[in-house]
Design a protein around this motif. Structure first.
Motif, PDB file in Angstrom:
ATOM      1  N   LEU A 207       0.809  -1.216   0.000  1.00 11.48           N
ATOM      2  CA  LEU A 207       0.000   0.000   0.000  1.00 11.48           C
ATOM      3  C   LEU A 207       0.850   1.277   0.000  1.00 11.48           C
ATOM      4  O   LEU A 207       0.532   2.217  -0.741  1.00 11.48           O
ATOM      5  CB  LEU A 207      -0.957  -0.020   1.200  1.00 11.48           C
ATOM      6  CG  LEU A 207      -2.345   0.577   0.941  1.00 11.48           C
ATOM      7  CD1 LEU A 207      -3.107  -0.239  -0.090  1.00 11.48           C
ATOM      8  CD2 LEU A 207      -3.148   0.651   2.243  1.00 11.48           C
ATOM      9  N   PRO A 208       1.933   1.368   0.794  1.00  7.08           N
ATOM     10  CA  PRO A 208       2.723   2.605   0.750  1.00  7.08           C
ATOM     11  C   PRO A 208       3.306   2.912  -0.627  1.00  7.08           C
ATOM     12  O   PRO A 208       3.474   4.083  -0.981  1.00  7.08           O
ATOM     13  CB  PRO A 208       3.830   2.345   1.780  1.00  7.08           C
ATOM     14  CG  PRO A 208       3.219   1.382   2.745  1.00  7.08           C
ATOM     15  CD  PRO A 208       2.383   0.478   1.883  1.00  7.08           C
ATOM     16  N   LEU A 209       3.621   1.886  -1.427  1.00  5.58           N
ATOM     17  CA  LEU A 209       4.152   2.131  -2.766  1.00  5.58           C
ATOM     18  C   LEU A 209       3.057   2.554  -3.728  1.00  5.58           C
ATOM     19  O   LEU A 209       3.325   3.281  -4.701  1.00  5.58           O
ATOM     20  CB  LEU A 209       4.879   0.894  -3.292  1.00  5.58           C
ATOM     21  CG  LEU A 209       6.127   0.464  -2.514  1.00  5.58           C
ATOM     22  CD1 LEU A 209       6.825  -0.694  -3.220  1.00  5.58           C
ATOM     23  CD2 LEU A 209       7.093   1.633  -2.312  1.00  5.58           C
ATOM     24  N   LEU A 210       1.829   2.106  -3.503  1.00  2.00           N
ATOM     25  CA  LEU A 210       0.717   2.599  -4.321  1.00  2.00           C
ATOM     26  C   LEU A 210       0.474   4.074  -4.030  1.00  2.00           C
ATOM     27  O   LEU A 210       0.212   4.863  -4.941  1.00  2.00           O
ATOM     28  CB  LEU A 210      -0.557   1.795  -4.042  1.00  2.00           C
ATOM     29  CG  LEU A 210      -0.557   0.304  -4.366  1.00  2.00           C
ATOM     30  CD1 LEU A 210      -1.960  -0.267  -4.177  1.00  2.00           C
ATOM     31  CD2 LEU A 210      -0.079   0.038  -5.779  1.00  2.00           C
ATOM     32  N   LEU A 211       0.541   4.440  -2.760  1.00  2.00           N
ATOM     33  CA  LEU A 211       0.313   5.830  -2.385  1.00  2.00           C
ATOM     34  C   LEU A 211       1.402   6.740  -2.928  1.00  2.00           C
ATOM     35  O   LEU A 211       1.125   7.826  -3.448  1.00  2.00           O
ATOM     36  CB  LEU A 211       0.245   5.944  -0.862  1.00  2.00           C
ATOM     37  CG  LEU A 211      -0.942   5.244  -0.203  1.00  2.00           C
ATOM     38  CD1 LEU A 211      -0.737   5.143   1.298  1.00  2.00           C
ATOM     39  CD2 LEU A 211      -2.234   5.997  -0.512  1.00  2.00           C
ATOM     40  N   ASP A 212       2.652   6.298  -2.817  1.00  2.00           N
ATOM     41  CA  ASP A 212       3.788   7.109  -3.258  1.00  2.00           C
ATOM     42  C   ASP A 212       5.002   6.197  -3.367  1.00  2.00           C
ATOM     43  O   ASP A 212       5.559   5.772  -2.360  1.00  2.00           O
ATOM     44  CB  ASP A 212       4.056   8.234  -2.255  1.00  2.00           C
ATOM     45  CG  ASP A 212       5.264   9.081  -2.629  1.00  2.00           C
ATOM     46  OD1 ASP A 212       5.811   8.895  -3.734  1.00  2.00           O
ATOM     47  OD2 ASP A 212       5.666   9.927  -1.798  1.00  2.00           O
TER      48      ASP A 212
END
Length: 677
Positions: A207-212
């Protein structure tokens, strides 16, 4: 919840990637195989010791694929071939069937079935032999619950050979009926309070890589980011929303907590969880240590609050002992070691909470008897331990006086960063293909109907699964790399076709270059007879030796791998020689021991790494690096055997080697195929 001096919170993570291709058919059978071996058996083992509790994290791809086994032959490509009469299989179908039936762990799953072991190493099979191989493969995957409670499984195991097509049909009917009971069993145990059931964002994304994707550089400033990135925040929120909806449909209630895929967190993702009503998440200890300045080990043993959400931080060492080390120990010894290790944490403070979090399915095939003996011994000791109680994460979220974190560092359960899923050219290439496909879909997708738009959204979410990125790069290897790569690209190809566009040609080119075990294991090419002096005296003395690269992994799991990064090995007629490379100075100054075990007979040598030894059994020297020679006459006593190594410091097991299993040595090997004139 009763107060105790130590609360032990197990989270068993149950997950498989989504194996469905663009037609909706599962292309690999791992959901089914782990269903008949692990998904029911793990909570069932807990129920044999009333009063014990645990949390089970069940991911959405697993839930959806388990439900597909209501019609197994329509939804599982492997089972559709497995059930066919062997004489009707095409040549390529036979080859794939044999590959699958030989993918089972030999020592723990194949060898206990003598007829399976006899067939396993053949190069070709008659129709009758292939049928036997297929049935024995499936029976080997049947767990202890089925072996104890299924009359069909017990009958076929006792039979061992002379199987028929009718036996295939009877076994498949029995197993698919059993699979249908798994999710209701979880719901029942959650309702009774024995377990808590959590879940993960819908397609197990980072999820953190999808966000940024810039979070990858925040966690590791030296990494390389993919080119032309996009924020996929809308997808991140959708992954959470869909997971909650599926959980509600499956279990009839709202989820209380999530295990974020791969323990990956950042501050924004925690905010999304809070906004959707979640009370707790969990991640790895490394995230806590990066988040707190001047932190100490004792800071680990408490839940924390951040942005209104309770966070449990995984004890990496204890979790890895279960996942990677105890498979090599007798069950009682392993259980006793765990209890001693936990007991040491309990001393010196009124109350502590220890979080033990690991894969709930993949480790057990490396244990004897699918870890039944280990869990029986462990749970019996936990049941009788004073001052220790097992708790669910839902209960942990209710604990009062949780300290507040002022900051949450971005990272995952592997080294506290995101390097397993980004940074390498192959991993970044996968991200770049997602970004390009998203740009094309945004530009050309305005006129599609709602049904097509939903299919496109599904394929985007599926392509964001962490599992595809796991196998890209050079840090992990699998014999099924090509299949994983094809599944990832198939989702993006399907998006273009749903848009009525010709997919770009590069989507048909494999991304992956690492294929299998050869990525990290080099076999010896010739006999060697080096001088054991603790240093690489000459390039030529180890020339032709084999090498295990511990910086890479051959597994669906990962761990803190420890100070040893490479093992060089070889032999001559009289001795086996080993050299270890890595952070060896730490081993010397810490006063560690090297424990060498011969698996076939259990013989051990315990070598102090700060001393030089020389006797008829072994020679050991440590100057620039540890080097060891084991005498065939004085210690080994076998022609063919397997070696295991442990680096220990007191009761602490710092590293087990090799990481993939055991080192195979054949003293009769002449390497004649490598001779030349």
């Amino acid at each position: 919840m009763r107060r105790a001096s130590l609360n032990l919170a197990f989270i068993w993570h149950m997950h498989q990637p989504d194996y469905r291709d663009s037609s909706g058919v599962m292309t690999m059978p791992w959901v089914f195989l782990h269903a008949i071996k692990d998904y029911y058996e793990m909570p069932w083992l807990l129920t044999r010791f009333p009063g014990l509790k645990a949390t089970f994290n069940v991911t959405p791809p697993l839930i959806e694929q388990l439900n597909l086994y209501r019609d197994p032959l329509a939804n599982d490509a492997f089972l559709a071939l497995w059930i066919k009469p062997t004489e009707q299989l095409e040549e390529h179908e036979r080859a794939w069937m044999v590959k699958m039936c030989k993918s089972t762990q030999f020592e723990t799953m194949v060898r206990p079935l003598p007829r399976y072991a006899a067939l396993f190493h053949r190069d070709d099979y008659s129709h009758a032999q292939l049928l036997e191989l297929q049935l024995l493969f499936m029976l080997a995957w049947c767990g202890n619950y089925l072996r104890q409670h299924s009359s069909v499984v017990k009958k076929l195991l006792a039979q061992q050979d002379a199987y028929s097509q009718r036996d295939k049909h009877a076994l498949l009917e029995e197993l698919t009926s059993f699979v249908a009971t798994i999710l209701p069993f979880y719901a029942q145990l959650q309702k009774s309070g024995t377990i808590a059931v959590s879940t993960t964002p819908y397609n197990h994304p980072i999820l953190p890589l999808l966000l940024d994707v810039g979070n990858a550089k925040k966690a590791n400033p030296h990494t390389t980011l993919p080119a032309n990135p996009l924020s996929l925040e809308g997808d991140a929120v959708e992954q959470v929303r869909r997971a909650i909806a599926l959980y509600q449909k499956t279990f009839g209630t709202d989820p209380v907590g999530f295990w974020p895929a791969e323990g990956a967190v950042d501050e924004r993702s925690v905010g999304i969880y809070r906004e959707h009503g979640l009370k707790w998440i969990a991640t790895d200890e490394e995230i806590l240590f990066r988040s707190l300045k001047n932190s100490a080990r004792e800071d680990l043993y408490s839940p924390y609050r951040f942005d209104g959400v309770t966070i449990g931080f995984r004890d990496h060492g204890l979790s890895d002992l279960i996942g990677f080390t105890y498979r090599f120990k007798p069950a009682d010894e392993a259980a006793e070691h765990f209890i001693r290790s936990v007991g040491g944490i309990a001393s010196g403070k009124a109350e502590r909470t220890v979080f033990v979090i690991l894969d709930g399915e993949n480790a057990w095939e490396f244990f004897e008897n699918n870890a039944y003996d280990f869990f029986t011994a462990l749970y019996a000791r936990l049941k009788s331990s004073d001052g220790l109680q097992t708790v669910t994460m839902n209960e942990v979220a209710l604990q009062p006086d949780q300290p507040t974190l002022p900051h949450l560092a971005p990272g995952s359960w592997i080294y506290g960063n995101f390097d397993t899923w980004s940074g390498h050219v192959e991993k970044n290439r996968a991200w770049e293909l997602i970004y390009q496909t998203r740009r094309d879909a945004d530009h050309h997708g305005g006129g599609v109907d709602p049904e097509t738009a939903e299919k496109i959204r599904f394929h985007f979410l599926a392509a964001e699964c962490s599992d595809w990125f796991w196998w890209y790069g050079d840090d992990h290897a699998t014999d099924f790399a090509e299949e994983f790569d094809a599944l990832f690209r198939d989702h993006l190809i399907a998006i273009y076709r749903l848009l009525g566009m010709q997919p770009p040609a590069d989507l048909f080119d494999p991304i992956i270059t690492q294929k299998g075990r050869d990525a990290f294991l080099t076999y010896p090419q010739s006999a060697v007879s080096p001088i054991i002096d603790g240093k690489e005296s000459s390039f030529f003395e180890w020339l032709g030796s084999g090498m295990v690269d511990e910086s890479k992994g051959y597994s669906t799991m990962d761990r803190v791998r420890g100070p040893i990064e490479k093992i060089h090995y070889g032999h001559d007629e009289e001795q086996v020689y080993l050299a270890f490379e890595g952070d060896t100075e730490m081993l010397r100054t810490k006063g560690c021991m090297l424990v060498v075990t011969i698996e076939e007979n259990g013989r051990q040598a315990v070598v102090p790494m700060a001393r030089t030894l020389q006797d008829k059994r072994l020679a050991f020297a440590f100057d620039e690096r540890p080097e060891l020679a084991l005498s065939r006459e004085g210690f080994l006593g076998l022609d063919v055997f397997h070696l295991r190594f442990e680096i220990t410091h007191g009761d602490e097991i710092i590293q087990t080697l090799p990481g993939y299993g055991s080192l195979h040595i054949d003293m009769n090997e002449t390497y004649a195929e490598h001779w030349f004139v």
